[in-house]
Structure formats: C-alpha cells, structure tokens
Scaffold this active site. Structure first.
Site, PDB file in Angstrom:
ATOM      1  N   LYS A 144       0.823  -1.213   0.000  1.00  0.00           N
ATOM      2  CA  LYS A 144       0.000   0.000   0.000  1.00  0.00           C
ATOM      3  C   LYS A 144       0.858   1.264   0.000  1.00  0.00           C
ATOM      4  CE  LYS A 144      -4.175  -2.214   1.542  1.00  0.00           C
ATOM      5  NZ  LYS A 144      -3.653  -3.604   1.524  1.00  0.00           N
TER       6      LYS A 144
HETATM    7  C1  PLP Z   1      -4.244  -4.712   0.847  1.00  0.00           C
HETATM    8  C2  PLP Z   1      -3.401  -5.929   0.672  1.00  0.00           C
HETATM    9  C3  PLP Z   1      -3.721  -6.935  -0.274  1.00  0.00           C
HETATM   10  C4  PLP Z   1      -4.974  -6.877  -1.130  1.00  0.00           C
HETATM   11  O1  PLP Z   1      -4.907  -5.892  -2.125  1.00  0.00           O
HETATM   12  P1  PLP Z   1      -6.243  -5.385  -2.825  1.00  0.00           P
HETATM   13  O2  PLP Z   1      -5.845  -4.221  -3.654  1.00  0.00           O
HETATM   14  O3  PLP Z   1      -7.176  -5.017  -1.708  1.00  0.00           O
HETATM   15  O4  PLP Z   1      -6.772  -6.526  -3.648  1.00  0.00           O
HETATM   16  C5  PLP Z   1      -2.863  -8.012  -0.405  1.00  0.00           C
HETATM   17  N1  PLP Z   1      -1.756  -8.121   0.375  1.00  0.00           N
HETATM   18  C6  PLP Z   1      -1.424  -7.190   1.283  1.00  0.00           C
HETATM   19  C7  PLP Z   1      -0.213  -7.392   2.114  1.00  0.00           C
HETATM   20  C8  PLP Z   1      -2.216  -6.068   1.470  1.00  0.00           C
HETATM   21  O5  PLP Z   1      -1.874  -5.136   2.397  1.00  0.00           O
END
Ligand code: PLP
Length: 496
Positions: free
Chosen positions: A113
């Site tokens: 993120k």
């Molecule tokens: C948020 C997240 C995901 C999922 O990603 P999306 O965009 O919600 O599909 C997968 N792995 C980690 C470590 C995350 O923080």
C-alpha cells in the site's frame, strides 16, 4: 494530447477531470470514477526497458491525470518515491525457483500500500490547489491494520493535511498496533476504538456524510477526504508497477519486447489486480491475471459462476489483508463486463446492498477470460512457503504465499509456461509469526519479536527499518474511545 475525463460507474452527475476525482474520492451517486477512455502508453517496450521506476510512473500517470502539468506530476512523483524506500529500484523483480517475484514492500510500512499511499497525499494537495480549495484536507480512516499505517506514513507532516486513524482495539496485530501508535507525524491522530472493524468503518462513513459536522469543519477551513483504495489517486500509481515489472523482464533478457507474461495477484479489495487490468488496456502484453484468494474465496466463486455472493462465513486467516467479503473495486471491473451499462451497475449494486449478492450472465463473463481465479487454504499457503524456502532459501509473506500456492497449482494443471510474475505484497517481517510457523512449525514463543529474530536468522536478511523503529519507539498515541465518542474525538483533534 488526449484529455481524460472521469465518469461514475453508476452514471449520474457530470464528468470531472482527474484532480476533481482525486479530491472527491467517490462519485456523488456512490459510484466509482472510471476514465472515459483507455489511454495507450506512448513509448515502445524497448524504450521502457531502459527507464527507471520514477520515469515509468511518469509515463503512466501523465496518460491518466491529464489535467496535471508535467511539473506538478514530477513534484508528486519525486516527493513520493525517495529515501523512504530502502532500494533505488523501489520494486525489485527477483527470480526464484523459476518464478519472478515483484517485491512491493520496500516502502516505509513494508507492504504494497506504500506504493500508492506515498504519492496520494501529494496528488491530493496538488489537486486541492488546482481547484482553488482553500481548506486543509483531513483524512479520516478506519483501518483493520495495513492501510492505517501506510496512510499515516504517507500523510505525516505533509503541509495542509491532517490525518485521523481509528483502529479496533484488540483487532489488529501487536506489530500493526505498534506501527501506528508510535507514529511521530505532528498532524496525525491515532485512536483505538472499543469495537470491531465494521463498527469503526460504519461510524467513519456516518461522520463523512454528517451535514452538521461538514458545516462545522468547513467553517474552520477543513475538508474531509478519504484515503481508501477506490480513489483513482491510489489506483493508477499501482498501474505503473505492472509496466515496471514487464520492463525489468525485458531489461534482464527474460522476455522479448512484445512477448506476453502472466501476473499472479493476492487479492482482497480488487484494487491491485484492477490496476494491472488497466496496464493491459494501455497496451502492456499480459496473458493471464491469476487472481489469488485465501479461504474467503468470494472472488474465486464469482469468476467460476458469475455470481457474487457475500452471504457466507467469514474466516480470519494468516493473510488478514485479504480477509474481505466485499471487494469494493470489483464494481469497476463489473462495469466493463456489463458493457459500461450504468443502469445495470445501479441495479447490481442495489442487489448487493439488499440481498448481499448479484449475478451477471455467462456472455458477460466471457469478457473476463483473461482472469483465472484460484484460492489457497491456510495449509496450502504454509506448505508453499516452506517448499519455496527449502528449494531456494527465499522467504515470502503469507499474502504472497497465497499467490505462490495458487500459481503452482495453476502451472501444474494448465502446463502454461508463460513467464509469470508473482506480486509480492508484504515483507515476511510484517507477518513473521505465521511465516516462521510455516517454515519451522516446532518454533513457539509468546513474543512477536522472537519470531522476527528467528526470521532474520533463517532468511539471512537484515531487519527492515520499519521493524527496527518500533522495537524501542516511544508510544505517542495512547487514546482509546467508544464508538459513540469518535465524533467528539474528531472535533477535539481539529479544535472545532
Ligand atoms: C491490501 C493488501 C492486499 C490486497 O490488495 P487489494 O488491492 O485489496 O486486492 C494483499 N496483500 C497485502 C499485504 C495487502 O496489504
């Protein structure tokens, strides 16, 4: 140059430009903003293979955020992608055991993120300036763990912004809580709430829509905004690393320019994989998107049957960021499957709200043939992490582990030898307990830091700065509150 406008998936209201869509987050009719056409990448793939990460981000963002000047985009990109990341590559692509892993966890909070939340604050303040918004932006978020810290790190000490994060007290891991409550940014506020994540989320949504609070905050020159993953300011920065991964494979001679590759994406809210879909629409040669779920396999069932049904048990897994039953970004994808029919999306989304499910026809599902769904159980994920470690010494986290297991099975069942990139969304250090339990089931301690020490030794890697920082950091945010007190906490922090 072609100007891109944004319209709502639900059709109401007029189109807006990118900076307005970034400021608004969600369209007024509750729909999600989508571009009115798919821009193509200007440069050819060989040229791209010689570019660095920031140059590629620029190539992608200038096609989507067409009302930003070149100077503005460069300001955002340079402010976001700097020494906050622990490698100049930003997202290294590494080959292990015949697969490629794109490591998206070299940012300040060691999860993917960061790739988008490090640039979103700059896109927002720039958008704010462009639209003559005189108010400071106040980010209001409820978090189940990862988003909160990534948003705090992104917005910390960014001028003309403040950020308030509510998390369920006792509902996030100790490491995640420590990451948040030790945040030093002067414009940040972190509060543990006596309630679960859904309670926090609902109350935050209510505060957003409360006209009295909006008026009061407006009088004090504040404007609420959200950092969640439906904002196009988070979506398109993620498109860039798909282009980047491809360019790295060409650069390394692993594929010829134009040859197709697969991406395997551990999926929750469908934001990450959707960003890849946009990369393909921009002209990137992608064969399959392998959409990996954990035991909460609502997306797997959707791709298999055309029915999205959230009425099912909810499982807490070792990949908590994928423990999601409503994938909010899927609305954009379904919009394309349904032939961009806004009326249809309105209908489907009200069915989702009322009955918790909707279906689309098998004809419409044909347009999703690039997407191959898969899921991995807790045991399969752990076995895959151990197998990869035994073969190569490489340690992956549990979310990446889900993708890794899904890919292994896909390859075995289809014999597809297309070069494949597994999108690695978190550092194993963030989920050290589950990772070590997968590799050494006999290892058992109370303290999370014991698992981190063990991980350092089995993987022969250095502990990331994000972990080192929380070992002895001062706890700055000590407040807890009841759900009913969240509103007064917001007012209190803003002094309104
Ligand atoms: C948020 C997240 C995901 C999922 O990603 P999306 O965009 O919600 O599909 C997968 N792995 C980690 C470590 C995350 O923080």
């Amino acid at each position: 140059m072609m100007q891109i406008q944004y319209k709502s998936t639900r059709g109401a209201g007029k189109t807006v430009n990118a900076s307005q869509a970034i400021l608004k987050g969600l369209a007024d009719d509750g729909g999600l903003f989508v571009p009115d056409s798919f821009p193509k990448i200007d440069k050819n793939l060989t040229e791209l293979s010689r570019m660095n990460y920031k140059e590629i981000v620029f190539e992608v963002l200038k096609k989507f955020f067409t009302d930003f000047t070149e100077e503005e985009l460069l300001f955002c990109i340079n402010s976001a992608y700097d020494e906050k990341f622990d490698t100049e590559e930003f997202a290294p692509v590494i080959e292990k055991d015949g697969k490629y892993f794109m490591e998206l966890f070299h940012g300040p909070t060691i999860a993917f993120k960061d790739m988008a939340l490090s640039i979103l604050p700059y896109l927002m303040i720039t958008a704010s300036k462009k639209n003559n918004n005189k108010n400071d932006i106040v980010i209001l978020t409820a978090t189940s763990g990862d988003t909160g810290k990534a948003a705090l790190a992104g917005f910390a000490d960014v001028v003309h912004t403040k950020i308030i994060v509510f998390y369920p007290k006792g509902g996030v891991s100790r490491i995640q809580e420590l990451q948040m409550v030790t945040e030093q940014g002067k414009n940040t506020c972190v509060i543990g709430v006596n309630g679960n994540f859904d309670d926090c989320q609902s109350e935050v949504k209510r505060l957003f829509n409360d006209p009295a609070l909006r008026e009061l905050s407006g009088k004090s020159n504040y404007r609420f905004s959200s950092a969640n993953s439906i904002n196009i300011g988070r979506l398109f920065p993620q498109t860039a690393y798909y282009v980047w991964a491809y360019s790295r494979l060409v650069n390394a001679g692993a594929v010829k320019a134009g040859e197709k590759i697969n991406f395997v994406v551990p999926t929750g809210n469908f934001g990450n994989i959707l960003a890849g879909y946009y990369a393909k629409q921009m002209g990137l040669p992608i064969n399959k998107f392998i959409c990996a779920s954990n035991d909460n396999k609502v997306l797997f069932d959707f791709f298999k049957t055309g029915t999205y049904d959230k009425n099912r048990p909810f499982y807490l897994t070792s990949s908590p960021s994928m423990d999601i039953l409503i994938s909010s970004n899927l609305e954009r994808f379904v919009y394309y499957l349904a032939g961009e029919d806004e009326g249809k999306i309105c209908g489907l989304m009200s069915e989702l709200k009322e009955k918790g499910k909707y279906s689309i026809s098998s004809d419409e599902m044909l347009k999703a043939e690039d997407f191959v769904p898969g899921f991995a159980t807790e045991d399969e994920c752990a076995e895959g992490i151990k197998k990869l470690y035994d073969k190569s010494g490489y340690v992956i986290d549990t979310h990446t582990g889900v993708a890794n297991s899904v890919y292994d099975r896909y390859k075995k069942e289809t014999g597809d030898n297309t070069p494949s990139v597994i999108v690695s969304t978190a550092s194993p250090y963030k989920f050290a307990r589950a990772v070590i339990r997968a590799i050494k089931p006999e290892f058992d301690f109370e303290n999370d830091f014991d698992f981190i020490d063990e991980l350092r030794s089995v993987s022969d890697t250095c502990e990331p700065e994000a972990i080192r920082k929380i070992r002895n950091a001062e706890i700055i945010h000590k407040k807890t509150c009841e759900i009913s007190e969240m509103e007064s906490e917001v007012k209190n922090f803003l002094g309104i």
